[in-house]
Scaffold this motif. Sequence first.
Motif, PDB file in Angstrom:
ATOM      1  N   ARG A 124     -19.023 -28.157  33.333  1.00  0.00           N
ATOM      2  CA  ARG A 124     -18.819 -27.787  34.606  1.00  0.00           C
ATOM      3  C   ARG A 124     -20.029 -27.552  35.476  1.00  0.00           C
ATOM      4  NH1 ARG A 124     -15.419 -22.271  36.575  1.00  0.00           N
ATOM      5  NH2 ARG A 124     -15.463 -22.668  38.798  1.00  0.00           N
ATOM      6  N   LYS A 125     -20.152 -28.021  36.479  1.00  0.00           N
ATOM      7  CA  LYS A 125     -21.582 -27.824  37.191  1.00  0.00           C
ATOM      8  C   LYS A 125     -21.585 -26.370  37.538  1.00  0.00           C
ATOM      9  CE  LYS A 125     -22.587 -31.231  39.929  1.00  0.00           C
ATOM     10  NZ  LYS A 125     -23.453 -31.628  39.048  1.00  0.00           N
ATOM     11  N   LEU A 126     -22.745 -25.938  37.692  1.00  0.00           N
ATOM     12  CA  LEU A 126     -22.994 -24.308  37.899  1.00  0.00           C
ATOM     13  C   LEU A 126     -23.202 -24.308  39.338  1.00  0.00           C
ATOM     14  CD1 LEU A 126     -23.143 -21.802  36.228  1.00  0.00           C
ATOM     15  CD2 LEU A 126     -25.601 -22.084  36.328  1.00  0.00           C
ATOM     16  N   ASP A 127     -22.158 -24.102  40.094  1.00  0.00           N
ATOM     17  CA  ASP A 127     -22.199 -23.893  41.579  1.00  0.00           C
ATOM     18  C   ASP A 127     -21.741 -22.575  41.868  1.00  0.00           C
ATOM     19  OD1 ASP A 127     -19.403 -23.807  40.948  1.00  0.00           O
ATOM     20  OD2 ASP A 127     -19.054 -25.661  42.018  1.00  0.00           O
ATOM     21  N   ALA A 128     -21.526 -22.287  43.005  1.00  0.00           N
ATOM     22  CA  ALA A 128     -21.298 -20.910  43.637  1.00  0.00           C
ATOM     23  C   ALA A 128     -19.944 -20.370  43.198  1.00  0.00           C
ATOM     24  CB  ALA A 128     -21.462 -20.656  44.886  1.00  0.00           C
ATOM     25  N   GLU A 129     -19.108 -20.976  42.949  1.00  0.00           N
ATOM     26  CA  GLU A 129     -17.903 -20.766  42.469  1.00  0.00           C
ATOM     27  C   GLU A 129     -17.952 -20.452  41.010  1.00  0.00           C
ATOM     28  OE1 GLU A 129     -13.103 -22.264  42.291  1.00  0.00           O
ATOM     29  OE2 GLU A 129     -14.746 -23.650  43.184  1.00  0.00           O
ATOM     30  N   ALA A 130     -18.484 -21.187  40.259  1.00  0.00           N
ATOM     31  CA  ALA A 130     -18.437 -20.905  38.628  1.00  0.00           C
ATOM     32  C   ALA A 130     -19.243 -19.685  38.363  1.00  0.00           C
ATOM     33  CB  ALA A 130     -19.246 -22.191  38.202  1.00  0.00           C
ATOM     34  N   LEU A 131     -20.311 -19.453  39.256  1.00  0.00           N
ATOM     35  CA  LEU A 131     -21.068 -18.274  39.216  1.00  0.00           C
ATOM     36  C   LEU A 131     -20.248 -16.900  39.446  1.00  0.00           C
ATOM     37  CD1 LEU A 131     -24.738 -19.242  40.587  1.00  0.00           C
ATOM     38  CD2 LEU A 131     -24.017 -18.615  38.157  1.00  0.00           C
ATOM     39  N   GLU A 132     -19.638 -16.994  40.404  1.00  0.00           N
ATOM     40  CA  GLU A 132     -18.829 -15.977  40.892  1.00  0.00           C
ATOM     41  C   GLU A 132     -17.696 -15.626  39.862  1.00  0.00           C
ATOM     42  OE1 GLU A 132     -15.610 -14.626  44.536  1.00  0.00           O
ATOM     43  OE2 GLU A 132     -16.997 -16.212  44.724  1.00  0.00           O
ATOM     44  N   ASP A 133     -16.932 -16.917  39.284  1.00  0.00           N
ATOM     45  CA  ASP A 133     -15.959 -16.666  38.123  1.00  0.00           C
ATOM     46  C   ASP A 133     -16.684 -15.951  37.202  1.00  0.00           C
ATOM     47  OD1 ASP A 133     -13.976 -17.663  39.620  1.00  0.00           O
ATOM     48  OD2 ASP A 133     -14.355 -19.618  38.672  1.00  0.00           O
ATOM     49  N   LEU A 134     -17.842 -16.338  36.472  1.00  0.00           N
ATOM     50  CA  LEU A 134     -18.705 -15.862  35.396  1.00  0.00           C
ATOM     51  C   LEU A 134     -19.053 -14.376  35.858  1.00  0.00           C
ATOM     52  CD1 LEU A 134     -19.918 -16.113  32.781  1.00  0.00           C
ATOM     53  CD2 LEU A 134     -22.138 -16.694  33.848  1.00  0.00           C
ATOM     54  N   THR A 177     -15.151  -7.630  33.869  1.00  0.00           N
ATOM     55  CA  THR A 177     -14.216  -7.305  33.287  1.00  0.00           C
ATOM     56  C   THR A 177     -14.443  -7.112  31.667  1.00  0.00           C
ATOM     57  OG1 THR A 177     -13.238  -9.518  32.687  1.00  0.00           O
ATOM     58  CG2 THR A 177     -12.257  -8.582  34.659  1.00  0.00           C
ATOM     59  N   ALA A 178     -15.283  -7.705  31.176  1.00  0.00           N
ATOM     60  CA  ALA A 178     -15.879  -7.298  29.750  1.00  0.00           C
ATOM     61  C   ALA A 178     -16.725  -6.082  29.558  1.00  0.00           C
ATOM     62  CB  ALA A 178     -16.581  -8.395  29.203  1.00  0.00           C
ATOM     63  N   ASP A 179     -16.830  -5.112  30.679  1.00  0.00           N
ATOM     64  CA  ASP A 179     -17.271  -4.089  30.735  1.00  0.00           C
ATOM     65  C   ASP A 179     -18.646  -4.040  30.468  1.00  0.00           C
ATOM     66  OD1 ASP A 179     -15.577  -1.502  30.494  1.00  0.00           O
ATOM     67  OD2 ASP A 179     -14.341  -3.011  29.682  1.00  0.00           O
ATOM     68  N   LEU A 180     -19.534  -5.136  31.048  1.00  0.00           N
ATOM     69  CA  LEU A 180     -20.964  -5.095  31.066  1.00  0.00           C
ATOM     70  C   LEU A 180     -21.403  -4.387  32.411  1.00  0.00           C
ATOM     71  CD1 LEU A 180     -20.456  -7.515  29.181  1.00  0.00           C
ATOM     72  CD2 LEU A 180     -22.744  -8.110  29.711  1.00  0.00           C
ATOM     73  N   GLY A 181     -20.327  -4.136  33.301  1.00  0.00           N
ATOM     74  CA  GLY A 181     -20.772  -3.428  34.649  1.00  0.00           C
ATOM     75  C   GLY A 181     -21.161  -4.296  35.727  1.00  0.00           C
ATOM     76  N   ALA A 182     -20.926  -3.996  36.837  1.00  0.00           N
ATOM     77  CA  ALA A 182     -21.235  -4.781  38.114  1.00  0.00           C
ATOM     78  C   ALA A 182     -22.757  -4.970  38.008  1.00  0.00           C
ATOM     79  CB  ALA A 182     -20.587  -4.191  39.347  1.00  0.00           C
ATOM     80  N   GLU A 183     -23.536  -4.076  38.228  1.00  0.00           N
ATOM     81  CA  GLU A 183     -24.876  -4.350  38.208  1.00  0.00           C
ATOM     82  C   GLU A 183     -25.505  -5.242  37.252  1.00  0.00           C
ATOM     83  OE1 GLU A 183     -27.382  -0.715  38.727  1.00  0.00           O
ATOM     84  OE2 GLU A 183     -26.141  -0.038  40.232  1.00  0.00           O
ATOM     85  N   THR A 184     -25.420  -4.821  36.038  1.00  0.00           N
ATOM     86  CA  THR A 184     -25.855  -5.769  35.063  1.00  0.00           C
ATOM     87  C   THR A 184     -25.319  -7.168  35.056  1.00  0.00           C
ATOM     88  OG1 THR A 184     -25.693  -3.762  33.504  1.00  0.00           O
ATOM     89  CG2 THR A 184     -26.105  -5.895  32.554  1.00  0.00           C
ATOM     90  N   ALA A 185     -23.864  -7.339  35.379  1.00  0.00           N
ATOM     91  CA  ALA A 185     -23.312  -8.654  35.552  1.00  0.00           C
ATOM     92  C   ALA A 185     -23.753  -9.381  36.632  1.00  0.00           C
ATOM     93  CB  ALA A 185     -21.924  -8.438  35.652  1.00  0.00           C
ATOM     94  N   SER A 186     -24.371  -8.684  37.791  1.00  0.00           N
ATOM     95  CA  SER A 186     -25.026  -9.530  38.827  1.00  0.00           C
ATOM     96  C   SER A 186     -26.282  -9.898  38.295  1.00  0.00           C
ATOM     97  CB  SER A 186     -24.827  -8.500  40.194  1.00  0.00           C
ATOM     98  OG  SER A 186     -25.749  -9.017  40.938  1.00  0.00           O
ATOM     99  N   ARG A 187     -27.083  -9.338  37.627  1.00  0.00           N
ATOM    100  CA  ARG A 187     -28.520  -9.813  37.259  1.00  0.00           C
ATOM    101  C   ARG A 187     -28.428 -10.694  36.327  1.00  0.00           C
ATOM    102  NH1 ARG A 187     -31.972  -7.090  34.948  1.00  0.00           N
ATOM    103  NH2 ARG A 187     -30.898  -5.218  33.967  1.00  0.00           N
ATOM    104  N   LEU A 188     -27.421 -10.550  35.429  1.00  0.00           N
ATOM    105  CA  LEU A 188     -27.292 -11.723  34.410  1.00  0.00           C
ATOM    106  C   LEU A 188     -26.899 -13.018  35.145  1.00  0.00           C
ATOM    107  CD1 LEU A 188     -25.346  -9.995  31.525  1.00  0.00           C
ATOM    108  CD2 LEU A 188     -27.710 -10.922  31.471  1.00  0.00           C
ATOM    109  N   VAL A 189     -26.041 -12.942  35.888  1.00  0.00           N
ATOM    110  CA  VAL A 189     -25.510 -14.213  36.805  1.00  0.00           C
ATOM    111  C   VAL A 189     -26.750 -14.778  37.560  1.00  0.00           C
ATOM    112  CG1 VAL A 189     -23.805 -15.113  38.385  1.00  0.00           C
ATOM    113  CG2 VAL A 189     -23.074 -13.695  36.619  1.00  0.00           C
ATOM    114  N   GLU A 190     -27.290 -13.825  38.053  1.00  0.00           N
ATOM    115  CA  GLU A 190     -28.640 -14.383  39.002  1.00  0.00           C
ATOM    116  C   GLU A 190     -29.572 -14.984  38.329  1.00  0.00           C
ATOM    117  OE1 GLU A 190     -32.024 -12.599  41.893  1.00  0.00           O
ATOM    118  OE2 GLU A 190     -30.275 -11.068  41.173  1.00  0.00           O
ATOM    119  N   SER A 191     -30.002 -14.621  37.066  1.00  0.00           N
ATOM    120  CA  SER A 191     -30.959 -15.204  36.269  1.00  0.00           C
ATOM    121  C   SER A 191     -30.429 -16.522  35.675  1.00  0.00           C
ATOM    122  CB  SER A 191     -31.139 -14.160  34.767  1.00  0.00           C
ATOM    123  OG  SER A 191     -31.938 -14.661  34.084  1.00  0.00           O
TER     124      SER A 191
END
Length: 344
Positions: free
Chosen positions: A66-76, A82-96
């Motif tokens: 799948r192409k890594l577009d905005a929708e895919a990043l949001e889903d990730l 939901t896997a308990d990595l926390g909102a802040e950590t999840a956001s930084r991982l996706v941004e990276s």
Amino acid sequence: MPVQPPVADVVAPVAPVLDLPPTPEPEPQPEPEEVEPVGFFGRLREGLSRSSSKLAGGISSLFTQRKLDAEALEDLEDLLITADLGAETASRLVESLSKNRFGKDISGDEIREFLATEVATILEPVARPLEIDASLKPHVVLVVGVNGSGKTTTIGKIANQLVREGRSVMLAAGDTFRAAAVEQLKIWGERTGSPVIARDTGADAAGLAYDALEQARAAGCDVLLIDTAGRLHNKSELMEELKKVVRVLRKIDPEVPHTCLQVLDATVGQNAHQQVKVFQEMIDVSGLVMTKLDGTAKGGVVVALADRFKLPVHYVGVGEGAEDLRPFTATDFARSLLGLERLH
């Protein structure tokens, strides 16, 4: 009476002697290959299987190719939360991930490898083994946590490891409210050959801790492990009792406890954040132990805690056995969490 005829002797026929070729020597059989015992990484990966199947399975279903577009990043990002990595950590991982691969085709395996590396980077600064100062005699370790987090069992397992390292250990049964906790600690004392300081049910925990420290000093013990009663982090009167234990200990030595370990049950997920916050404010927690990772899909909370509090994670527990509590290693944990093989 009629006469019976005589019975003839029965002679077995003689087999002819055959000129047979000599029996060949049996071919030497190869030595059976030694099966490598499952190491702690195997137990860690198995213990984290619920967490990794949720996380890795979710990634695989989201990203076959799948192409890594905005929708895919949001889903990730939603999946990581939901896997308990926390909102802040999840956001930084996706941004990276976005910075590196946005707009490009990417597979689930590539994302898991990328995230494992990023998660290991977050965990590396906190993956520090418990260091015992041999000059202290004793190095005092106060073990705290809420009800049911696994404090007493954790103390026993740590004592077992320290004794195997050749250290002398004394145990203080400071959970005076629960007779079962005292008995459990006595069993660990017998297993490890460590003396246990205990009192009657309901005895003053601070006074017991004081006596234990005096006895450990007199005996020249290397380590004193002090159990405490499980207390809810939102019950101020119970937290005040814990502060009293620390105050009384400091009448003997203002530097104790040298280590304050908070034991966390991984099954509580994001509630662990509030527990760490309150205990750290009340008695200055210096390190964490995460237990029961094998009984939950919320193993990602370890990453969130490391990212937020930056407290050392000394041990992780993935089973009931004494060998299932081990020092925390960043890369092994990160790869197990993402369902990947160990790097060699």
